[in-house]
Design an enzyme around this catalytic site. Structure first.
Site, PDB file in Angstrom:
ATOM      1  N   GLU A 246      -4.770 -25.516 -12.683  1.00 51.72           N
ATOM      2  CA  GLU A 246      -6.021 -25.297 -11.945  1.00 51.72           C
ATOM      3  C   GLU A 246      -7.109 -26.037 -12.691  1.00 51.72           C
ATOM      4  O   GLU A 246      -7.346 -25.775 -13.867  1.00 51.72           O
ATOM      5  CB  GLU A 246      -6.350 -23.801 -11.879  1.00 51.72           C
ATOM      6  CG  GLU A 246      -5.282 -22.929 -11.245  1.00 51.72           C
ATOM      7  CD  GLU A 246      -4.981 -23.295  -9.808  1.00 51.72           C
ATOM      8  OE1 GLU A 246      -5.843 -23.927  -9.163  1.00 51.72           O
ATOM      9  OE2 GLU A 246      -3.874 -22.982  -9.338  1.00 51.72           O
TER      10      GLU A 246
ATOM     11  N   CYS B 272     -16.071 -22.931 -12.677  1.00 45.79           N
ATOM     12  CA  CYS B 272     -15.385 -24.027 -11.988  1.00 45.79           C
ATOM     13  C   CYS B 272     -15.816 -24.081 -10.537  1.00 45.79           C
ATOM     14  O   CYS B 272     -15.840 -25.136  -9.915  1.00 45.79           O
ATOM     15  CB  CYS B 272     -13.882 -23.831 -12.085  1.00 45.79           C
ATOM     16  SG  CYS B 272     -13.406 -22.133 -11.819  1.00 45.79           S
TER      17      CYS B 272
HETATM   18  P1  NAD Z   1     -10.375 -27.793 -21.332  1.00 40.12           P
HETATM   19  O1  NAD Z   1      -9.504 -28.606 -20.443  1.00 40.12           O
HETATM   20  O2  NAD Z   1     -11.150 -28.506 -22.328  1.00 40.12           O
HETATM   21  O3  NAD Z   1      -9.510 -26.716 -22.114  1.00 40.12           O
HETATM   22  C1  NAD Z   1      -8.646 -25.823 -21.430  1.00 40.12           C
HETATM   23  C2  NAD Z   1      -7.577 -25.363 -22.412  1.00 40.12           C
HETATM   24  O4  NAD Z   1      -6.771 -26.454 -22.725  1.00 40.12           O
HETATM   25  C3  NAD Z   1      -8.112 -24.841 -23.733  1.00 40.12           C
HETATM   26  O5  NAD Z   1      -7.322 -23.769 -24.134  1.00 40.12           O
HETATM   27  C4  NAD Z   1      -7.916 -25.997 -24.663  1.00 40.12           C
HETATM   28  O6  NAD Z   1      -7.778 -25.629 -26.014  1.00 40.12           O
HETATM   29  C5  NAD Z   1      -6.639 -26.572 -24.137  1.00 40.12           C
HETATM   30  N1  NAD Z   1      -6.411 -27.980 -24.462  1.00 40.12           N
HETATM   31  C6  NAD Z   1      -7.339 -28.936 -24.631  1.00 40.12           C
HETATM   32  N2  NAD Z   1      -6.720 -30.113 -24.880  1.00 40.12           N
HETATM   33  C7  NAD Z   1      -5.398 -29.863 -24.839  1.00 40.12           C
HETATM   34  C8  NAD Z   1      -4.254 -30.666 -24.991  1.00 40.12           C
HETATM   35  N3  NAD Z   1      -4.340 -31.962 -25.236  1.00 40.12           N
HETATM   36  N4  NAD Z   1      -3.044 -30.084 -24.874  1.00 40.12           N
HETATM   37  C9  NAD Z   1      -2.918 -28.770 -24.616  1.00 40.12           C
HETATM   38  N5  NAD Z   1      -3.975 -27.968 -24.476  1.00 40.12           N
HETATM   39  C10 NAD Z   1      -5.196 -28.516 -24.564  1.00 40.12           C
HETATM   40  O7  NAD Z   1     -11.276 -26.930 -20.359  1.00 40.12           O
HETATM   41  P2  NAD Z   1     -12.375 -25.859 -20.746  1.00 40.12           P
HETATM   42  O8  NAD Z   1     -13.566 -26.577 -21.262  1.00 40.12           O
HETATM   43  O9  NAD Z   1     -11.808 -24.769 -21.538  1.00 40.12           O
HETATM   44  O10 NAD Z   1     -12.717 -25.248 -19.319  1.00 40.12           O
HETATM   45  C11 NAD Z   1     -13.573 -25.847 -18.437  1.00 40.12           C
HETATM   46  C12 NAD Z   1     -12.811 -26.612 -17.378  1.00 40.12           C
HETATM   47  O11 NAD Z   1     -11.893 -25.754 -16.736  1.00 40.12           O
HETATM   48  C13 NAD Z   1     -13.683 -27.156 -16.281  1.00 40.12           C
HETATM   49  O12 NAD Z   1     -13.237 -28.421 -15.909  1.00 40.12           O
HETATM   50  C14 NAD Z   1     -13.472 -26.162 -15.149  1.00 40.12           C
HETATM   51  O13 NAD Z   1     -13.733 -26.675 -13.866  1.00 40.12           O
HETATM   52  C15 NAD Z   1     -12.052 -25.821 -15.336  1.00 40.12           C
HETATM   53  N6  NAD Z   1     -11.738 -24.531 -14.757  1.00 40.12           N
HETATM   54  C16 NAD Z   1     -11.018 -24.502 -13.602  1.00 40.12           C
HETATM   55  C17 NAD Z   1     -10.720 -23.293 -13.010  1.00 40.12           C
HETATM   56  C18 NAD Z   1      -9.929 -23.232 -11.734  1.00 40.12           C
HETATM   57  O14 NAD Z   1      -9.461 -22.149 -11.400  1.00 40.12           O
HETATM   58  N7  NAD Z   1      -9.733 -24.324 -11.043  1.00 40.12           N
HETATM   59  C19 NAD Z   1     -11.153 -22.115 -13.606  1.00 40.12           C
HETATM   60  C20 NAD Z   1     -11.872 -22.187 -14.806  1.00 40.12           C
HETATM   61  C21 NAD Z   1     -12.146 -23.398 -15.370  1.00 40.12           C
END
Ligand code: NAD
Length: 978
Positions: A741, A775
């Site tokens: 997501e 999001c």
């Molecule tokens: P992010 O992608 O930076 O991080 C998400 C998770 O991924 C964190 O736990 C992070 O530590 C991990 N991560 C980061 N790099 C990684 C890698 N290379 N390998 C494995 N794990 C890794 O996102 P964020 O800043 O935590 O959240 C914000 C984003 O999430 C926004 O883009 C938002 O739109 C999205 N979001 C989407 C939904 C939805 O339901 N569609 C809901 C909430 C947030």
């Protein structure tokens, strides 16, 4: 205890005299007039009534004749039950009748309806109407209409209107003839005129969550009103509106009145439909007794019954209103009695048109030896004229409640009045329009046994959010904030195979609103830990997968119970760890509980094998099995809800889980694991592995033990994980499933029929709550036609009125963004925006954390970076469209397809949006954030995600493999026949 003698007999006698007036039908119900005929039709035909009110509601905002006639056709042409007068009109229009002429006639018609209830447009009109009334022997109370005050500017204007009215009216009123009945009560002289105002309209951010702050701000606006009322010799009444603000209004009333101890003419409304009204009234009387003063209490039935019912049911809160009109009527009598018995401290003001309630008050006054002039009756302008004349003849003081204001803001009021008139239970309807018999009208109201819908459901129901209008909830939240603060800096272990382990390397979780504060230090994992976690999960899987679905579900229900026990602590933690406001933080806990309750029930449903095809001699059993080991990688912005949702779904469907929280919310992540532990989850079923995404996360994504990855986060990370997971290395026995997501670039379309109060509020909340870091947040606004400037003007003043600061302060609506890189990204986009578009509004916000003020750009090119990239901050890009088709095209011009919304009262445009606005979650006439589990399953398509909607009926299926077992039941020609 007083003896009232044969009260019923006397009520009947008085009622008989009033009932004799039935022949004098008010114009609104007079079927000889076109309006009476329309009302009559509306009462009989629910669909027509709805469309009529919706049309009347939108009409004042329609600026062109094409829209006026266009919407008339939209609302009524497909309606077989529309009355002749409307069908004829539509017919003429379609045969070429000039739209300009038609629209003028329509507006004039509706104005004439409005004129029945609204006494005038400004204070000049008000003064004239009051003068005329006085000559006729009636007093008046002026109420300036206007429903939603969205900014301090609008609140200030509302206050000034009252000051201006009183200043202008006082010298005029002084010249009115003396009228002993209107100018005296049993204790002495009364002012010649009254004003009624809404406390909620005097402060745009009034909310009981910010109890002291709201009262302090409201008092600033109320003080000049009371001072002017005192100097111009006016009486005043604090009107009562939504139950949610009721306690706040009462408290504000008391506090202001204590400051104005020498002002004896203040009053407050009490709504008899509220179950708490008796306690409130007794409290007010006790207060007045203690302060040795007398205040007026305007007893009303209450005008927001449908709103209160719907609003509180949606929230899952107990209904504050009586469900049956009989209960309200009965309570009205109980309260009348309390008022009369305590007339030394309260001036009873009986505001109703109901003959039974009026007769009851009079009879009770008589047997209590209350002088006639101690009682006041109030009636609405345009309603109950014959009654008020009769009561005056009987020697009672009547005050007419006079709504004054523009048709536009007044329309909401008008619609409510009309609804009240035509609803099944309205007294006036029964009395005048349906000629109910005297006996039906005068019989004492009989309270009905209550339906307790709240207790009924065993099926899933959303957890009610905290009601911060309740003092105990505010108090508990403050205590939790204090205890979480005391835990600052604490060390938290990782969790593998049922064991808590501390590591030297730590993730330091900071308060984004104050970088000097360390919320917690969480042990950070490496590949070694990842390896151990994978091994533990594999070891535990065999037993976990064979645990019955009902038993697995039970762990979820028990975890939900753990969350409930510590919901204040969890919310307080989120306030510090990610910078959520009280309500947003509580919303996250509530959503986490919902996921547990919902997925638990879903698994019980899906856990039952089904037999497919009913043919003799064979059995086809279809059922689901877990996939294996699930890696959950979650974001920080809903640190408990999204993590819980993914973890719970994976667990309940029989997978063992390795959970990697975001580095910005590891303490909240740890609390999630604690709750599962306390719920008794077996060792090894859930591991907690905080650590660097690139290292631990990626390592596990490619790990051979991991079968399934549930990820929520940014597009870039999501796409990378999908790519990594797709690579099948030597020795791998399955293709990894990835549920991802991701982000959004969500748009709201506003057309020229949009209701601006709702729209501005909806956009504001969608775009700026949690600093636009949801999001689902709105980051593009697309306006159609000429609503653009007015919308932006109001949005700007509304944003200017939002309080910025520390999220732990309940007054705060603008808090910090999550970290420095988020702040830098937002600032960079603002610089880009300045080159690509025009900066319409920006607001600086300071603090010791990562604060970014809201920004609005206008004239944005739909293909520019500002309109295409997810910024994840409080930046709104406004784009203009010629018509709805272009607006939808612009909205769809995005790689994302997560949420979207439309504010419109044009059914055609709403239909088009439903069909063509390609987003996972489309919202009509409401904010586009805040999807509820089980009610608005959430998730998008395009670059917003690959997966079925969270909180929906298909979600769990992704965590399982379907299997089918077919058995030949025939043995040597014999088969069971079922
Ligand atoms: P992010 O992608 O930076 O991080 C998400 C998770 O991924 C964190 O736990 C992070 O530590 C991990 N991560 C980061 N790099 C990684 C890698 N290379 N390998 C494995 N794990 C890794 O996102 P964020 O800043 O935590 O959240 C914000 C984003 O999430 C926004 O883009 C938002 O739109 C999205 N979001 C989407 C939904 C939805 O339901 N569609 C809901 C909430 C947030």
């Amino acid at each position: 205890m007083k003896i009232y003698g044969d009260l019923e007999k006397r009520i009947r006698e008085i009622g008989r005299g009033l009932y004799g007036l039935a022949g004098d039908v008010p114009s609104i119900f007079n079927k000889r007039r076109w309006m009476g005929r329309l009302m009559d039709h509306a009462m009989k035909d629910a669909e027509f009534r709805l469309n009529l009110f919706r049309y009347i509601d939108v009409l004042p905002s329609l600026k062109t004749s094409d829209l006026i006639v266009g919407l008339l056709q939209e609302y009524f042409s497909g309606l077989p039950g529309a009355p002749l007068i409307i069908r004829k009109g539509i017919d003429r229009i379609s045969r070429g009748f000039m739209p300009v002429v038609a629209s003028k006639m329509i507006k004039a018609g509706v104005r004439s309806i409005a004129g029945q209830f609204i006494a005038g447009e400004d204070h000049h009109d008000a003064i004239k109407v009051l003068g005329t009334l006085w000559e006729d022997g009636f007093a008046g109370s002026i109420d300036f209409l206007g429903e939603e005050v969205l900014s301090d500017k609008e609140a200030g204007q509302y206050m000034l209107r009252y000051l201006q009215l009183m200043e202008t009216l006082a010298p005029v009123a002084a010249k009115w003839n003396h009228d002993a009945l209107l100018e005296n009560d049993d204790k002495g002289q009364l002012p010649r005129f009254e004003i009624s105002f809404k406390v909620t309209s005097l402060h745009s951010q009034l909310d009981p969550v910010n109890w002291d702050g709201s009262i302090a701000s409201a008092k600033e606006s109320i003080r000049p009103i009371v001072a002017t009322a005192r100097s111009t010799k006016a009486s005043l009444c604090f009107d009562m509106e939504q139950y949610y603000c009721k306690d706040l209004v009462i408290e504000t009333f008391k506090q202001v009145m204590e400051e104005f101890g020498d002002y004896p003419y203040a009053g407050i409304a009490i709504q008899a439909y509220l179950k708490e009204s008796r306690t409130d009234l007794l409290g007010l009387i006790a207060w007045a007794r203690k302060k040795k003063r007398r205040v007026s209490v305007r007893l009303v039935k209450g005008a927001y019954h449908d709103y209160e019912t719907v609003y509180n049911m949606q929230k899952g809160w107990p209904l504050p209103v009586f469900e049956n009109k009989e209960d309200t009527d009965n309570n009205f009598e109980v309260l009348t009695r309390i008022l009369i018995e305590n007339a030394e401290f309260v001036r009873p003001v009986i505001a109703t048109h109901n003959i039974r309630s009026i007769s009851h008050a009079i009879a009770l006054g008589e047997v209590s030896n209350l002088p006639n002039n101690a009682l006041e009756f109030q009636m609405l302008h345009g309603m109950g004229e014959p009654l008020r004349r009769q009561l005056k003849k009987m020697g009672y003081r009547i005050r007419v409640y006079l709504p004054v204001g523009d048709l536009l803001p007044g329309m909401a009021y008008l619609v409510r009045r009309l609804l009240e008139n035509t609803s099944n239970v309205s007294f006036l309807r029964g009395f005048f329009a349906e000629n109910r018999s005297y006996d039906e009208i005068i019989n004492p109201p009989e309270p009905k046994p209550h339906r307790t819908w709240e207790k009924l459901p065993v099926e899933f129901r959303n957890e009610p959010p905290l009601d911060f209008s309740r003092a105990e909830n505010r108090e508990k939240m403050r205590e939790a904030l204090q205890s979480e603060r005391e835990a600052f800096g604490k060390r938290y272990p990782i969790h593998i195979d049922g064991k808590d382990i501390f590591r030297e390397k730590e993730i330091v979780s900071l308060n984004p609103a104050d970088l000097e504060e360390i919320v917690g230090r969480v042990s950070s994992t490496d590949r070694n830990d990842a390896e151990q976690a994978a091994a533990a999960a594999v070891k535990a899987w065999d037993s976990w997968r064979s645990t019955a679905p009902e038993d697995r579900a039970d762990f979820l229900f028990r975890t939900a119970a753990e969350f409930r026990k510590r919901r204040f602590e969890l919310a307080a933690l989120e306030v510090y760890e990610v910078g959520k406001t009280w309500k947003d933080a509580d919303g996250d806990i509530v959503e986490a509980i919902d996921y547990l309750e919902f997925y638990g029930r879903e698994m019980i449903r899906l856990g039952r094998p089904v037999n497919l095809g009913h043919y003799p001699g064979e059995s086809n059993s279809y059922f689901y099995e877990p996939r294996g080991i699930c890696l959950v990688i979650s974001p920080w912005n809903f640190p408990l809800a999204i993590s819980t949702g993914m973890v719970a779904a994976a667990l309940v469907s029989g997978n063992c889980v390795i959970f990697k929280p975001s580095g910005f919310s590891p303490v909240t992540g740890r609390r999630l694991v604690d709750a599962f532990k306390d719920a008794g989850l077996p060792n090894g079923v859930l591991q907690y592995l905080p650590g660097p995404g690139q290292e631990v996360g990626e390592y596990l994504v490619t790990h051979k033990a991991v079968d399934l990855i549930a990820f929520t986060g940014s597009k870039d990370v999501g796409l990378r994980l999908i790519k990594l997971a797709a690579e099948t290395s030597e020795g791998r026995r399955n293709i990894k499933k990835v549920i991802a997501e991701m982000g959004g670039k969500n748009a709201i379309i506003i057309d020229e029929t949009a209701e601006l109060d709702e729209t501005v509020k909806g956009v504001l909340e969608s775009a700026l709550e949690f600093q636009g870091q949801k999001c689902s947040a709105c980051s593009r606004v697309i306006t159609v036609g000429d609503i653009h400037d007015e919308f932006l003007g109001r949005l700007r003043s509304a944003i200017e009125s939002l309080r910025a600061g520390l999220p732990e302060d309940p007054a705060t609506l603008i808090g910090p963004v999550i970290d420095n890189s988020a702040l830098k990204k937002i600032q960079n986009f603002i610089e880009v925006g300045k080159k690509e578009a025009s900066l319409f509004f920006s607001r600086e916000v300071d603090g010791k954390g990562f604060f970014a003020g809201p920004v609005i750009f206008v004239g944005v090119n739909p293909s520019s970076a500002l309109a295409q990239e997810e910024i994840f901050g409080p930046v709104i890009a406004v784009i203009r469209a010629q018509d709805i088709d272009e607006a939808i095209e612009i909205a769809n011009n995005s790689q994302y397809a997560l949420t979207g919304g439309i504010f419109s009262r044009n059914p055609l445009n709403i239909n088009k949006a439903c069909q063509r606005f390609a987003v996972g979650n489309l919202y009509i006439n409401r904010k586009i954030t805040g999807a509820l589990v089980g009610r608005q399953p959430f998730g998008g398509s395009g670059m917003s995600g690959v997966g079925s909607k969270a909180g929906g009926p298909d979600y769990l299926l992704q965590f399982m493999n379907p299997r089918c077992i077919a058995e030949n039941m025939m043995r040597r020609g014999f088969a069971p026949i079922s």
